[in-house]
Design an enzyme around this catalytic site. Structure first.
Site, PDB file in Angstrom:
ATOM      1  N   GLU A 168      32.934  57.731 -22.839  1.00 46.86           N
ATOM      2  CA  GLU A 168      32.455  56.320 -22.903  1.00 46.86           C
ATOM      3  C   GLU A 168      32.514  56.023 -24.244  1.00 46.86           C
ATOM      4  OE1 GLU A 168      29.609  56.400 -18.765  1.00 46.86           O
ATOM      5  OE2 GLU A 168      29.316  55.006 -20.262  1.00 46.86           O
TER       6      GLU A 168
ATOM      7  N   LYS B 176      22.483  55.016 -14.137  1.00 44.39           N
ATOM      8  CA  LYS B 176      22.026  54.201 -15.265  1.00 44.39           C
ATOM      9  C   LYS B 176      20.529  54.269 -15.703  1.00 44.39           C
ATOM     10  CE  LYS B 176      23.569  49.448 -16.831  1.00 44.39           C
ATOM     11  NZ  LYS B 176      24.392  49.998 -18.082  1.00 44.39           N
TER      12      LYS B 176
ATOM     13  N   ARG C 181      24.037  51.030  -6.633  1.00 46.04           N
ATOM     14  CA  ARG C 181      24.028  51.889  -8.190  1.00 46.04           C
ATOM     15  C   ARG C 181      22.527  52.258  -8.601  1.00 46.04           C
ATOM     16  NH1 ARG C 181      27.522  50.456 -13.440  1.00 46.04           N
ATOM     17  NH2 ARG C 181      25.482  48.816 -13.637  1.00 46.04           N
TER      18      ARG C 181
HETATM   19  C1  COI Z   1      25.403  46.376 -19.504  1.00 45.56           C
HETATM   20  O1  COI Z   1      26.726  46.176 -19.652  1.00 45.56           O
HETATM   21  O2  COI Z   1      25.033  45.608 -18.536  1.00 45.56           O
HETATM   22  C2  COI Z   1      24.477  47.425 -19.999  1.00 45.56           C
HETATM   23  O3  COI Z   1      23.629  47.674 -19.278  1.00 45.56           O
HETATM   24  C3  COI Z   1      24.944  48.015 -21.383  1.00 45.56           C
HETATM   25  C4  COI Z   1      23.710  47.875 -22.233  1.00 45.56           C
HETATM   26  C5  COI Z   1      23.713  48.799 -23.437  1.00 45.56           C
HETATM   27  C6  COI Z   1      23.483  46.480 -22.858  1.00 45.56           C
END
Ligand code: COI
Length: 355
Positions: A238, A202, A101
């Protein structure tokens, strides 16, 4: 070879003479940063490949004021967890999926990325160097945060000349500490992502734009928001930090990723587990009306794991869901965490041993 400890590390060392663990109240941990001993850093120039990284003491990093990450948000990150099994061994959950990813995100953001082997090796080394911070069995997990950023200086808009891959870790407990189920509100003003945008990767740039909606929701006593699609405002997207699922009868539905929804690794794993447990899983557009009409709803993510949604409020109307025993959410969470903590057989081959 692990580097020697610096003064920051000594300050973090245990004060209760417990040789194995630092002085942490594991029972009270939420999802907040506990600085640990080491982090992993690897750099490369634009047009080159990452080659050699190293562990250094955990601490602040130096960046050009003109770096790509600070000025233009050129960065992606990952989140995965390490778990201590009852026998003391440490397991990672699907780290190669995070590597893939990150690679996809890096391509979209014009950045070089570490290979899957480099990514997984860096994660393992960082977890091992900070082994004493992996909570005891059943008392939480170690959150691993790999970051990839344009660290070189670029004043005009363009890809940075240098890139830094960094991995740091922190022991964590529950993301929504003390909340067994979440109360969500549907966001009316802002959207999280749109077609052709970066919702499906991400990037760091996806997360600060949700803070305004999240802060407004929290000020009204909600724990999270439901974003709607930017094109029509009819379909669920989401929450700010996790994927959404709705359950009606034996059918579990979640929006398809299609470049807008983050392809969550917990999301994907829950879909696979749900199918093996006999649920029908549909990856398709889910209207907000369907969510409001569902029997159950839950969210998934590395940080939130699998958490029940207790209610959704839309235009002032609050709908409540089943959250108690015998819900799909509970069965899915128990199966997933059983595999992650080494209590259930890992028939999917998801777990990777660190030590
Ligand atoms: C995760 O769930 O790993 C994330 O990156 C969300 C983050 C906003 C804590």
């Amino acid at each position: 070879m692990a580097p020697s400890l610096n003064s920051t590390t000594e300050a973090n060392a245990n004060s209760n003479n417990d040789e194995k663990y630092p002085d942490v109240n594991w029972e009270e941990m939420g999802f907040s940063l506990t600085p640990t001993d080491y982090m992993y850093v690897m750099k490369c120039s634009i047009g080159e490949n990452f080659s050699q990284g190293s562990l250094i003491p955990y601490g602040n990093i130096e960046l050009s004021p003109s770096s790509g990450i600070l000025n233009y948000g050129q960065g992606v990150f990952e989140g995965l967890k390490a778990y201590r099994k009852e026998d003391g061994r440490i397991l990672l959950f699907r780290p190669e999926q995070n590597a893939l990813r990150m690679k996809a995100g890096a391509e979209r953001m014009c950045m070089p990325s570490p290979s899957t082997e480099q990514f997984v090796a860096a994660v393992k080394q960082t977890v091992l160097a900070n082994e004493r911070w992996v909570p005891p069995f059943g008392k939480g997990s170690m959150y691993v945060r790999p970051l990839l950023m344009g660290s070189g200086a670029t004043l005009g808009l363009g890809p940075a000349p240098e890139y830094t891959f960094l991995v740091y870790v922190s022991p964590v407990g529950s993301y929504h500490k003390g909340q067994r189920s979440l109360n969500l509100v549907v966001e009316e003003k802002h959207h999280r992502a749109s077609s052709g945008g970066t919702g499906g990767i991400k990037t760091v740039a996806n997360y600060s734009p949700v803070l305004n909606a999240l802060s407004r929701a929290k000020a009204q006593g909600f724990s999270e928001v439901v974003f709607l699609d930017a094109a029509t405002g009819k379909y669920i997207d989401e929450a700010s930090a996790c994927n959404l699922f709705s359950v009606k009868g034996n059918t579990i539905s979640t929006p398809p990723t299609h470049g807008i929804i983050l392809p969550g690794i917990t999301r994907k794993s829950i879909i696979e587990i749900a199918r093996t447990l006999g649920y029908q899983v549909e990856e398709r557009h889910v209207t907000i009306d369907e969510l409001l009409d569902a029997d159950e709803a839950f969210c998934t993510g590395t940080a939130v794991v699998v958490t029940s949604i207790g209610s959704v409020t839309h235009q002032g109307r609050r709908v409540e869901y089943k959250t108690q025993a015998d819900t799909a959410c509970q069965k899915l969470r128990e199966t997933l965490t059983g595999i992650q903590m080494g209590m259930l057989e890992d028939t999917m081959g998801w777990m990777v041993e660190v030590n």
